[in-house]
Design a protein around this motif. Structure first.
Motif, short mmCIF file in Angstrom:
data_model
loop_
_atom_site.label_atom_id
_atom_site.label_comp_id
_atom_site.label_asym_id
_atom_site.label_seq_id
_atom_site.Cartn_x
_atom_site.Cartn_y
_atom_site.Cartn_z
N ARG A 30 0.78 -0.96 -0.19
CA ARG A 30 0.05 0.21 0.25
C ARG A 30 0.50 1.85 -0.54
O ARG A 30 1.83 1.60 0.41
N ALA A 31 0.55 2.35 -1.09
CA ALA A 31 0.97 3.50 -0.66
C ALA A 31 0.32 4.52 -0.16
O ALA A 31 -0.97 4.49 -0.45
N TYR A 32 1.36 5.21 -0.21
CA TYR A 32 0.63 6.81 0.94
C TYR A 32 0.87 8.10 -0.10
O TYR A 32 0.49 9.01 0.75
N SER A 33 1.81 7.89 -0.91
CA SER A 33 1.86 9.17 -1.27
C SER A 33 1.42 9.90 -1.85
O SER A 33 1.71 11.63 -1.63
N GLU A 34 0.36 9.22 -1.80
CA GLU A 34 -0.66 10.37 -2.76
C GLU A 34 -1.22 11.02 -2.06
O GLU A 34 -2.46 12.00 -1.77
N SER A 35 -1.82 10.24 -0.87
CA SER A 35 -2.96 10.71 0.14
C SER A 35 -2.56 11.76 0.60
O SER A 35 -1.61 13.02 0.95
N SER A 36 -3.63 12.71 0.49
CA SER A 36 -4.17 13.75 1.68
C SER A 36 -3.97 13.76 3.30
O SER A 36 -3.85 15.13 3.74
N ASN A 37 -3.99 12.86 3.46
CA ASN A 37 -4.19 12.45 5.04
C ASN A 37 -3.86 11.21 5.24
O ASN A 37 -4.23 10.03 6.01
N PRO A 38 -2.46 10.96 5.67
CA PRO A 38 -2.07 9.93 5.35
C PRO A 38 -1.27 9.70 7.00
O PRO A 38 -1.85 10.26 7.87
N PRO A 39 -1.05 8.24 7.24
CA PRO A 39 -1.01 8.45 8.92
C PRO A 39 0.33 9.07 9.47
O PRO A 39 1.27 9.08 8.47
N ILE A 40 0.36 9.70 10.54
CA ILE A 40 1.83 9.95 11.01
C ILE A 40 2.00 9.64 12.36
O ILE A 40 1.51 8.37 12.68
N LEU A 41 3.24 9.24 12.68
CA LEU A 41 3.98 8.07 13.53
C LEU A 41 4.34 9.16 14.90
O LEU A 41 5.12 10.86 14.52
N HIS A 42 3.89 8.99 16.16
CA HIS A 42 4.14 10.29 17.27
C HIS A 42 4.92 8.69 18.29
O HIS A 42 4.83 7.70 17.64
N ARG A 43 5.62 9.62 19.42
CA ARG A 43 6.65 8.54 20.08
C ARG A 43 7.21 7.77 19.93
O ARG A 43 7.65 6.49 20.13
N LYS A 44 8.70 7.95 19.10
CA LYS A 44 9.72 7.73 18.14
C LYS A 44 10.38 7.03 19.05
O LYS A 44 11.19 5.72 18.96
N GLU A 45 10.70 7.50 20.45
CA GLU A 45 11.82 7.36 21.33
C GLU A 45 11.53 5.41 21.22
O GLU A 45 11.79 4.66 21.40
N LEU A 46 10.31 4.78 21.92
CA LEU A 46 9.36 4.15 22.02
C LEU A 46 10.61 2.77 20.85
O LEU A 46 10.37 1.50 20.70
N LEU A 47 11.05 3.27 19.64
CA LEU A 47 10.71 2.25 18.39
C LEU A 47 12.24 2.02 18.73
O LEU A 47 12.20 1.49 17.71
N LEU A 48 12.95 2.68 19.13
CA LEU A 48 14.43 2.10 19.24
C LEU A 48 14.90 2.17 20.37
O LEU A 48 13.84 1.83 21.60
N ALA A 49 16.91 1.79 19.98
CA ALA A 49 16.79 1.35 21.32
C ALA A 49 17.55 2.03 22.46
O ALA A 49 17.72 2.88 22.27
N PRO A 50 17.49 1.85 24.12
CA PRO A 50 17.82 2.78 25.57
C PRO A 50 18.95 3.92 24.34
O PRO A 50 19.51 4.68 25.27
#
Length: 560
Positions: A93-113
């Motif tokens: 699925r591509a979102y590059s042309e979407s006018s309302n794509p999903p966005i990401l929050h709390r990025k630190e949770l995705l990383l190693a400490p």
């Protein structure tokens, strides 16, 4: 494969998300599954995708591409590949042309400490929480709603910081007029929603019509109008737009984005001191913060001068706090980026800490349960308590809300409508009896939870007093005094409870238990621990509260 995932990452429901740089934190079988998913789709890690979405049991893996993961504070999802591990089939699925794509929050949770960007992303999340951007998670998942929410809260995102939307910054750079006069009034905005500092007051319950509010330097008066429309006792003064208005002593005084447009340092200090004198409980001070995109204009004194001959002084958060303290002689409390509260008395500060503590509770836990209306006229066998409740629902529900918020039965002097209660229900004790009867076992459970929640709030508050070496307020506000008596017996016991709570961080086994409990709830993670804390364990932790209950929100990693 049915290996259960007990690893690092951001957990949402049965899924976990983590950045590809943290794949080394996972077990070998899971890493192999991610490798096979990438092979099935013909993708290269980091190049084609950089975030992995895993189910609780690894039956499917979704590879996600956030190209600006490290560049943007809240990156947009551009592509996703959902892979069935058993069949190697996938859906793209591509979102590059979407006018309302999903966005990401709390990025630190995705990383190693130990990732170099972990702390930077964590600071961003804390700022968002202070502003209240994450209060309603249903509004933050997609770009349009997120942008509307930011505007509503009065903030914009610059790099990995939030900046309050304060003054009109149009035509910042350009040819400077020859006139040396600074036109401060040209920075005033016409607002359609409350400014960021006023919204902070609403967040902490100060705009409940119990406090008078004065806007010192109100500009065009949008905040004052909006407050008045909501029934608040609000007024304002401005040297340009409302010069003849009375500078009125009020419970709460707002000095909103004023000091940053005053080019003269002595006058800037005078404005701050004058506003503080008018405050009975608290002065709210806000100012523009530094950012890389606002360095246009011509250097002028300690700020910049724009093409319209307006002035802007940009503060750092620390600089703004230090400036307020140097002028007023009190240590202000930071409540959001660019916003500080300066309290007039220890009692007012203690009341704020109580309000702040109440934010840790989940409102849904204490939702008042109203009985369904009778469809027909009540029959004679309906108990007197239920009939009294039905006839006086509004005033009894108000009393119930106060009871739950306090975590104890209110004293008669803590009830605003005491005389109405006595007139309608005979006596105050009788009103409490009616509520106990009508609420039943469910009400008992709510009150028990409220009691323990309030006890924990107060324990945390006394732990903070101990940690910061700050004595409790003297004299103690009456409500605070009653809280101490009811929950602890006396002040010495309350201080002892706070100190004991603080010392629990030295108990390694309790820290480990808190780590495990937090990890089970999706708060942080506990990676590779055997269940026993061993001498060479590495644990970094910070005191935190969740849902009103003190706990340790711990990022931990145990070496085996």
């Amino acid at each position: 494969m049915a290996k259960s995932i007990q690893v690092a990452g951001k957990r949402i429901g049965e899924y976990r998300y983590l950045h590809t740089s943290a794949l080394h934190e996972l077990g070998g079988e899971i890493v192999e599954a991610v490798y096979n998913a990438a092979k099935a789709t013909g993708l290269q890690s980091e190049t084609d995708f950089n975030v992995v979405k895993l189910r609780k049991s690894v039956s499917e893996i979704t590879l996600l591409n956030y190209p600006t993961f490290f560049d943007e504070a809240f990156p947009v999802l551009e592509q996703s590949w959902k892979v069935d591990i058993s069949t190697s089939l996938y859906r793209y699925r591509a979102y590059s042309e979407s006018s309302n794509p999903p966005i990401l929050h709390r990025k630190e949770l995705l990383l190693a400490p130990d990732h170099p960007d972990f702390q930077r992303f964590s600071d961003l999340t804390k700022e968002a929480e202070h502003i209240g951007l994450f209060d309603d998670t249903s509004r933050i998942g997609f770009l349009r709603e997120w942008e509307r929410l930011l505007q509503l809260k009065g903030y914009e995102v610059n790099d990995h910081s939030f900046l309050p939307i304060a003054n009109d910054m149009s035509e910042l750079s350009g040819n400077i007029e020859e006139s040396q006069e600074i036109h401060r009034h040209l920075t005033a905005l016409t607002r359609t929603q409350l400014s960021a500092p006023m919204q902070s007051l609403a967040r902490y319950g100060y705009l409940d019509q119990s406090k008078s509010v004065f806007d010192y330097g109100c500009g065009k008066g949008s905040d004052v109008e909006l407050l008045r429309d909501s029934g608040l006792d609000a007024s304002g003064w401005d040297p340009y737009y409302s010069p003849d208005a009375i500078k009125k002593y009020s419970d709460i005084v707002n000095l909103g984005f004023v000091i940053n447009v005053i080019e003269d340092l002595a006058e800037r200090k005078l404005a701050l001191a004058s506003a503080y004198k008018l405050a009975g409980d608290c002065l709210v001070v806000s100012a523009m913060l530094e950012n890389a995109n606002a360095r246009g204009g011509t250097p002028f004194k300690d700020g910049v001068r724009t093409s319209r001959n307006t002035f802007q002084k940009y503060f750092s958060q620390a600089e703004l706090g230090a400036f307020i303290e140097s002028v007023l002689g009190v240590e202000p409390v930071p409540v959001a980026p660019g916003i500080f509260y300066a309290f007039k008395t220890d009692g007012a500060k203690a009341a704020f800490l109580t309000r702040k503590g109440s934010q840790r509770r989940r409102p849904s836990d204490f939702t008042s349960r109203r009985l369904p209306a009778f469809r027909t006229k009540p029959k004679s066998h309906v108990s007197p308590s239920f009939r009294k409740y039905q006839n006086n629902t509004a005033i009894l529900e108000e009393l119930w809300t106060t009871w739950v918020n306090l975590g104890r039965a209110p004293k008669s002097n803590e009830i605003e409508k005491l005389e109405d209660i006595r007139r309608l229900l005979g006596s105050y004790p009788n009103a409490l009896k009616v509520l106990r009867t009508v609420k039943g076992d469910e009400g008992v459970a709510i009150l028990e939870k409220a009691h323990f929640t309030r006890y924990d709030d107060l324990t945390v508050q006394f732990a903070e007093y101990k940690f910061y070496r700050t004595p409790p307020p003297r004299p103690m506000p009456e409500q605070f005094k009653e809280d101490v008596r009811h929950f602890f017996g006396n002040l010495a016991n309350a201080q002892s409870a706070g100190e004991n709570s603080l010392l629990q961080v030295l108990d390694k086994q309790k820290v480990l238990s808190a780590c495990a409990e937090a990890a089970e709830k999706g708060l942080g993670w506990l990676d590779g621990c055997s269940g026993q804390l061993i001498p060479d364990s590495i644990l970094s932790f910070s005191a935190a509260t969740t849902g009103g209950m003190p706990s340790l929100n711990v990022w931990g990693r145990c070496r085996l």
